[in-house]
Design a protein around this motif. Sequence first.
Motif, mmCIF file in Angstrom:
data_model
loop_
_atom_site.group_PDB
_atom_site.id
_atom_site.type_symbol
_atom_site.label_atom_id
_atom_site.label_comp_id
_atom_site.label_asym_id
_atom_site.label_seq_id
_atom_site.Cartn_x
_atom_site.Cartn_y
_atom_site.Cartn_z
ATOM 1 N N TYR A 160 -19.900 -31.848 6.956
ATOM 2 C CA TYR A 160 -21.339 -31.723 7.181
ATOM 3 C C TYR A 160 -22.023 -33.086 7.168
ATOM 4 C CZ TYR A 160 -19.922 -27.048 5.938
ATOM 5 O OH TYR A 160 -19.261 -25.842 5.907
ATOM 6 N N GLY A 161 -21.232 -34.148 7.037
ATOM 7 C CA GLY A 161 -21.791 -35.488 6.926
ATOM 8 C C GLY A 161 -22.324 -35.794 5.546
ATOM 9 N N LEU A 162 -21.908 -35.032 4.546
ATOM 10 C CA LEU A 162 -22.387 -35.196 3.176
ATOM 11 C C LEU A 162 -21.320 -35.887 2.340
ATOM 12 C CD1 LEU A 162 -23.969 -31.667 2.893
ATOM 13 C CD2 LEU A 162 -25.205 -33.836 3.128
ATOM 14 N N CYS A 163 -21.691 -37.026 1.765
ATOM 15 C CA CYS A 163 -20.715 -37.860 1.065
ATOM 16 C C CYS A 163 -21.151 -38.160 -0.362
ATOM 17 C CB CYS A 163 -20.528 -39.182 1.808
ATOM 18 S SG CYS A 163 -19.820 -38.974 3.455
ATOM 19 N N GLN A 164 -20.168 -38.140 -1.263
ATOM 20 C CA GLN A 164 -20.375 -38.625 -2.625
ATOM 21 C C GLN A 164 -20.435 -40.141 -2.514
ATOM 22 O OE1 GLN A 164 -17.440 -37.425 -5.545
ATOM 23 N NE2 GLN A 164 -17.986 -39.150 -6.866
ATOM 24 N N TRP A 171 -21.970 -35.603 -8.552
ATOM 25 C CA TRP A 171 -23.054 -34.696 -8.174
ATOM 26 C C TRP A 171 -23.961 -35.297 -7.105
ATOM 27 C CZ3 TRP A 171 -22.060 -36.507 -13.099
ATOM 28 C CH2 TRP A 171 -22.757 -37.672 -13.467
ATOM 29 N N HIS A 172 -23.900 -36.608 -6.875
ATOM 30 C CA HIS A 172 -24.844 -37.323 -6.007
ATOM 31 C C HIS A 172 -24.291 -37.402 -4.590
ATOM 32 C CE1 HIS A 172 -27.927 -40.565 -5.307
ATOM 33 N NE2 HIS A 172 -27.059 -40.877 -4.345
ATOM 34 N N TYR A 173 -25.021 -36.779 -3.640
ATOM 35 C CA TYR A 173 -24.609 -36.762 -2.236
ATOM 36 C C TYR A 173 -25.726 -37.304 -1.347
ATOM 37 C CZ TYR A 173 -20.206 -34.421 -2.912
ATOM 38 O OH TYR A 173 -18.908 -34.149 -3.272
ATOM 39 N N GLU A 174 -25.296 -37.998 -0.312
ATOM 40 C CA GLU A 174 -26.208 -38.513 0.706
ATOM 41 C C GLU A 174 -25.630 -38.191 2.074
ATOM 42 O OE1 GLU A 174 -27.369 -42.614 0.064
ATOM 43 O OE2 GLU A 174 -27.249 -42.355 -2.118
ATOM 44 N N LEU A 175 -26.496 -38.206 3.084
ATOM 45 C CA LEU A 175 -26.073 -37.902 4.442
ATOM 46 C C LEU A 175 -25.494 -39.145 5.104
ATOM 47 C CD1 LEU A 175 -26.005 -35.725 6.662
ATOM 48 C CD2 LEU A 175 -28.269 -36.536 7.384
ATOM 49 N N ARG A 176 -24.289 -39.012 5.608
ATOM 50 C CA ARG A 176 -23.607 -40.040 6.400
ATOM 51 C C ARG A 176 -23.075 -39.333 7.642
ATOM 52 N NH1 ARG A 176 -25.997 -42.373 3.082
ATOM 53 N NH2 ARG A 176 -25.313 -44.050 1.677
ATOM 54 N N PRO A 185 -17.123 -42.795 3.676
ATOM 55 C CA PRO A 185 -16.697 -44.130 3.263
ATOM 56 C C PRO A 185 -16.272 -44.094 1.799
ATOM 57 C CG PRO A 185 -19.087 -44.023 3.375
ATOM 58 C CD PRO A 185 -18.565 -42.710 3.900
ATOM 59 N N PRO A 186 -15.513 -45.099 1.350
ATOM 60 C CA PRO A 186 -15.140 -45.139 -0.068
ATOM 61 C C PRO A 186 -16.389 -45.171 -0.950
ATOM 62 C CG PRO A 186 -13.915 -46.778 1.187
ATOM 63 C CD PRO A 186 -14.966 -46.220 2.103
ATOM 64 N N ALA A 187 -16.324 -44.470 -2.061
ATOM 65 C CA ALA A 187 -17.452 -44.442 -3.000
ATOM 66 C C ALA A 187 -17.519 -45.757 -3.762
ATOM 67 C CB ALA A 187 -17.304 -43.280 -3.971
ATOM 68 N N TYR A 188 -18.746 -46.185 -4.064
ATOM 69 C CA TYR A 188 -18.932 -47.318 -4.963
ATOM 70 C C TYR A 188 -18.568 -46.865 -6.375
ATOM 71 C CZ TYR A 188 -21.776 -49.223 -1.143
ATOM 72 O OH TYR A 188 -22.222 -49.673 0.070
ATOM 73 N N ALA A 189 -18.108 -47.770 -7.200
ATOM 74 C CA ALA A 189 -17.757 -47.424 -8.581
ATOM 75 C C ALA A 189 -18.960 -46.830 -9.309
ATOM 76 C CB ALA A 189 -17.232 -48.644 -9.324
ATOM 77 N N ASP A 190 -20.114 -47.423 -9.129
ATOM 78 C CA ASP A 190 -21.379 -46.938 -9.686
ATOM 79 C C ASP A 190 -22.495 -47.627 -8.915
ATOM 80 O OD1 ASP A 190 -22.221 -49.424 -11.036
ATOM 81 O OD2 ASP A 190 -20.695 -48.975 -12.531
ATOM 82 N N PRO A 191 -23.752 -47.260 -9.157
ATOM 83 C CA PRO A 191 -24.841 -47.841 -8.368
ATOM 84 C C PRO A 191 -24.938 -49.365 -8.417
ATOM 85 C CG PRO A 191 -25.608 -45.858 -9.443
ATOM 86 C CD PRO A 191 -24.232 -46.145 -9.993
ATOM 87 N N THR A 192 -24.456 -49.995 -9.465
ATOM 88 C CA THR A 192 -24.563 -51.455 -9.528
ATOM 89 C C THR A 192 -23.707 -52.140 -8.469
ATOM 90 O OG1 THR A 192 -22.801 -51.692 -11.192
ATOM 91 C CG2 THR A 192 -25.062 -51.394 -12.013
ATOM 92 N N HIS A 193 -22.772 -51.424 -7.856
ATOM 93 C CA HIS A 193 -21.927 -51.978 -6.797
ATOM 94 C C HIS A 193 -22.495 -51.710 -5.402
ATOM 95 C CE1 HIS A 193 -18.532 -53.002 -9.489
ATOM 96 N NE2 HIS A 193 -19.029 -51.998 -10.194
ATOM 97 N N ASP A 194 -23.580 -50.961 -5.326
ATOM 98 C CA ASP A 194 -24.205 -50.592 -4.060
ATOM 99 C C ASP A 194 -25.169 -51.706 -3.635
ATOM 100 O OD1 ASP A 194 -25.702 -49.464 -1.990
ATOM 101 O OD2 ASP A 194 -25.946 -47.528 -3.009
#
Length: 199
Positions: A160-164, A171-176, A185-194
Motif C-alpha cells: 500500500y506504500g506504507l513503510c515503517q 507503530w510509526h508508518y509513513e507513505l512511500r 527503504p531501510p528503516a532508520y535506527a531511530d529519528p536521530t538518524h533521519d
Amino acid sequence: MAVAAILSVIAAALGGNGAPLSAGDAAPGAPATRDATGIVADDGSDPLDDRAAGAVPEGVTVFDDDQPAVANLDADLLAAVRRAARDAADDDVTLYVNSGWRSAGYQDALLRDAIARYGSAAEAARWVATADTSPHVDGDAIDIGPWDARDWFAQHGAEYGLCQIYANEPWHYELRPDAVSDGCPPAYADPTHDPRMHR
C-alpha cells in the motif's frame, strides 16, 4: 541493543490496546509527572488530552473522521491506510490509530514530556521530534496498533506504500508510494538518524 531488550522496552511503553502510554511517540519508562514538568496548562488541563490538538482516545480507527488526528491526515496517506485497514479486516485484524495528525502545540507538549521522562533533549529526540520536524504535524505519519495490526503492516504495508520509518518505532508508518513496486527503504535506527530531523 539486543532484540529482546528492544522488545522489552517497547512492551513497557505500551498499554491498553497497544497505544503508547502518552499520546505521543511511544517512549519507555514511567510517565512523567505533568505537574512537576510544567506541562499542565494554566487552567489545570493536560494538553496531552486535547483531542482538537491531536490526542487520540482509545478505540479510534482510520474511519473515524470526527477525530482531528484522523481527519487532518494527508489525504493520500489516509486513503492508503484505509485500503490497508479494509484488507487487514479480511484477515480478522483491526487497525487502531494511536496517533496521527498533531498540532504544533501538541507536539511541543509531547517533546517537553519526553525530555522530562528521559532527562535530556538528546535522549528524548530518539522518540519525539520537534514541532518543526515531526511528520505528524504535517499529517504525514500515523502510529498504529495493536500488536497484530503492526505485524500485519510489517508483512503487507509496502503493498500500500506504507513503510515503517524507524526501527525503534514499529507503530510509526509513513507513505512511500514507490514502495508498492520497489519495497520500503531501510528503516532508520531511530529519528536521530533521519536527515529530516536536522533541518
